[in-house]
Design a protein around this motif. Structure first.
Motif, short mmCIF file in Angstrom:
data_model
loop_
_atom_site.label_atom_id
_atom_site.label_comp_id
_atom_site.label_asym_id
_atom_site.label_seq_id
_atom_site.Cartn_x
_atom_site.Cartn_y
_atom_site.Cartn_z
N UNK A 191 0.86 -1.17 0.00
CA UNK A 191 0.00 0.00 0.00
C UNK A 191 0.91 1.23 0.00
N UNK A 192 0.67 2.14 -0.92
CA UNK A 192 1.55 3.30 -1.07
C UNK A 192 1.13 4.48 -0.20
N UNK A 193 0.03 4.36 0.52
CA UNK A 193 -0.44 5.44 1.38
C UNK A 193 0.36 5.44 2.69
N UNK A 194 1.12 6.50 2.90
CA UNK A 194 2.03 6.58 4.05
C UNK A 194 1.33 6.37 5.39
N UNK A 195 0.12 6.90 5.55
CA UNK A 195 -0.57 6.80 6.83
C UNK A 195 -1.41 5.55 7.01
N UNK A 196 -1.39 4.64 6.04
CA UNK A 196 -2.23 3.44 6.13
C UNK A 196 -1.62 2.42 7.09
N UNK A 197 -2.41 1.91 8.02
CA UNK A 197 -1.89 0.90 8.94
C UNK A 197 -1.72 -0.47 8.30
N UNK A 198 -2.34 -0.67 7.15
CA UNK A 198 -2.34 -1.99 6.50
C UNK A 198 -0.97 -2.35 5.90
N UNK A 199 -0.32 -1.45 5.23
CA UNK A 199 1.00 -1.61 4.59
C UNK A 199 1.02 -2.54 3.39
N UNK A 200 0.32 -3.67 3.43
CA UNK A 200 0.30 -4.57 2.27
C UNK A 200 -1.05 -5.26 2.19
N UNK A 201 -1.33 -5.80 1.00
CA UNK A 201 -2.61 -6.47 0.77
C UNK A 201 -2.43 -7.55 -0.27
N UNK A 202 -3.36 -8.48 -0.29
CA UNK A 202 -3.41 -9.53 -1.29
C UNK A 202 -4.72 -9.37 -2.05
N UNK A 203 -4.69 -9.59 -3.35
CA UNK A 203 -5.88 -9.43 -4.18
C UNK A 203 -7.02 -10.30 -3.65
N UNK A 204 -8.21 -9.71 -3.60
CA UNK A 204 -9.42 -10.40 -3.17
C UNK A 204 -10.57 -9.97 -4.06
N UNK A 205 -11.52 -10.87 -4.29
CA UNK A 205 -12.76 -10.51 -4.96
C UNK A 205 -13.90 -11.08 -4.13
N UNK A 206 -15.08 -10.42 -4.15
CA UNK A 206 -16.18 -10.86 -3.29
C UNK A 206 -16.67 -12.29 -3.56
N UNK A 207 -16.56 -12.77 -4.80
CA UNK A 207 -17.08 -14.11 -5.13
C UNK A 207 -16.23 -15.25 -4.59
N UNK A 208 -14.97 -14.95 -4.24
CA UNK A 208 -14.09 -16.00 -3.70
C UNK A 208 -13.71 -15.59 -2.30
#
Length: 102
Positions: free
Chosen positions: A80-97
Motif C-alpha cells: 500500500x503506497x499510502x504513508x498513513x495506512x496501517x495496512x502496509x500490504x494487501x493480497x488481491x481479493x474478490x467478493x465471489x471468492x
C-alpha cells in the motif's frame, strides 16, 4: 468486467490462465486476477502500484459440474503506497471468492 471466465463460472474479476489434467483425472483450473479493483487497499482505498510478491490460493467453495474442478488462484501481494495506512500490504481479493479460513 465481463469475460469468458465470468460467463463460464459466474466469477467476475478473474480469468482462466490455463487448465490441466493431473494424474488423478480431475481438471485443475489456474485463475489470474483480471481486474484492477482488487488492488485497492481495503483499509484506505488507495490503489497499490508496487508488487510485493505472489501467492497461490486454492478456493474450495466453487463447485462446478459433477466431477468438480480444482482451482488455483495466482494472485499478487501489493504494497500500500499510502504513508498513513496501517495496512502496509494487501493480497488481491474478490467478493465471489471468500478467503480460506486460516
Amino acid at each position: 468486467m465481463l469475460n469468458d471466465t465470468t460467463l463460464l463460472l459466474d466469477l467476475d474479476g478473474v480469468s482462466v490462465a490455463r487448465v490441466e489434467r493431473p494424474a488423478d483425472g480431475r481438471r485443475r483450473v489456474h485463475l489470474v486476477t483480471a481486474d484492477e479493483a482488487p488492488r485497492a487497499c481495503p483499509a484506505c482505498g488507495v490503489f497499490a502500484t508496487r508488487v510485493k510478491g505472489s501467492a497461490v490460493t486454492r478456493p474450495r467453495d466453487l463447485p462446478y459440474g459433477e466431477g468438480g474442478l480444482e482451482f488455483r488462484w495466482h494472485k499478487r501481494r501489493w504494497w500500500c503506497r499510502e504513508a498513513g495506512c496501517p495496512r502496509k500490504s494487501l493480497t488481491e481479493q474478490i467478493p465471489q471468492i471468500l478467503p480460506v479460513p486460516g
